[in-house]
Design a protein around this motif. Structure first.
Motif, PDB file in Angstrom:
ATOM      1  N   LEU A   7       0.506  83.114   0.324  1.00 29.47           N
ATOM      2  CA  LEU A   7       0.280  83.070  -1.117  1.00 29.47           C
ATOM      3  C   LEU A   7       0.872  81.774  -1.634  1.00 29.47           C
ATOM      4  N   LYS A   9       0.981  79.454  -5.285  1.00 29.32           N
ATOM      5  CA  LYS A   9       0.652  79.313  -6.706  1.00 29.32           C
ATOM      6  C   LYS A   9       1.187  77.973  -7.169  1.00 29.32           C
ATOM      7  N   GLU A 108      -3.143  77.818 -13.733  1.00 26.86           N
ATOM      8  CA  GLU A 108      -2.430  78.249 -12.536  1.00 26.86           C
ATOM      9  C   GLU A 108      -3.464  78.410 -11.429  1.00 26.86           C
ATOM     10  N   GLU A 110      -4.160  79.672  -7.661  1.00 27.90           N
ATOM     11  CA  GLU A 110      -3.601  80.605  -6.682  1.00 27.90           C
ATOM     12  C   GLU A 110      -4.485  80.620  -5.449  1.00 27.90           C
TER      13      GLU A 110
END
Length: 166
Positions: A7, A9, A108, A110
């Motif tokens: 993950l 971001k 943002e 991601e």
């Protein structure tokens, strides 16, 4: 065979449209990939992302190891997200979701990647020493390069986590 998840971001002080224009153009992937990876697009990058698009690359995941990687863009929601899945390449599974979210300071980005390694127990053993470290370096480079291109957002912490999920 273990399933892993990455993950990442990153906050960028640009509009969602600007981010989409950059990220949905496959030719821009080379600009945000470390040079030592030997990343070259062989075919399929002549148009912005669309479902069913097949893109073929060469990449050097490790020194003196070159491989062909073929991905398919399986899902696209204009301006929101796209998904690429490996069809042939170095992973047993690679499912990469790219999301964009408008936020007060800009956008943002991601990345959520679910992946499995080949070679059973040997792949699992190599993950913490080779693959995890390589992915961390690639995404750290990507974060720095995107900040160079578009700027940083003060006071917002970017995120990069890798974990085993199965």
């Amino acid at each position: 065979m273990k399933l892993y998840q990455l993950l990442a971001k990153q906050a960028l002080p640009i509009s969602k449209n600007e981010a989409w224009e950059f990220l949905s153009n496959p030719r821009n992937l080379k600009a945000i990939t470390p040079k030592h990876m030997g990343f070259d697009i062989l075919s399929g990058a002549d148009k912005n992302m669309y479902p069913g698009q097949i893109i073929q690359y060469t990449v050097k995941p490790f020194p003196m190891v070159s491989t062909t990687w073929v991905t398919e863009i399986t899902h696209v929601k204009e301006g929101e997200y796209f998904v690429d899945e490996q069809r042939f390449g170095p992973y047993a599974l690679w499912h990469h979701k790219h999301f964009l979210k408008e936020v007060p300071y800009g956008v943002e980005m991601e990345d959520l990647i679910d992946y499995k390694l080949p070679f059973g127990i040997i792949g699992s053993w190599a993950h913490p020493f080779l693959v995890k470290k390589q992915l961390q370096k690639i995404f750290a480079f990507r974060e720095r390069k995107l900040a160079e291109l578009f700027g940083k957002v003060d006071g917002v912490q970017n995120e990069l986590t890798l974990k085993s999920i199965g």
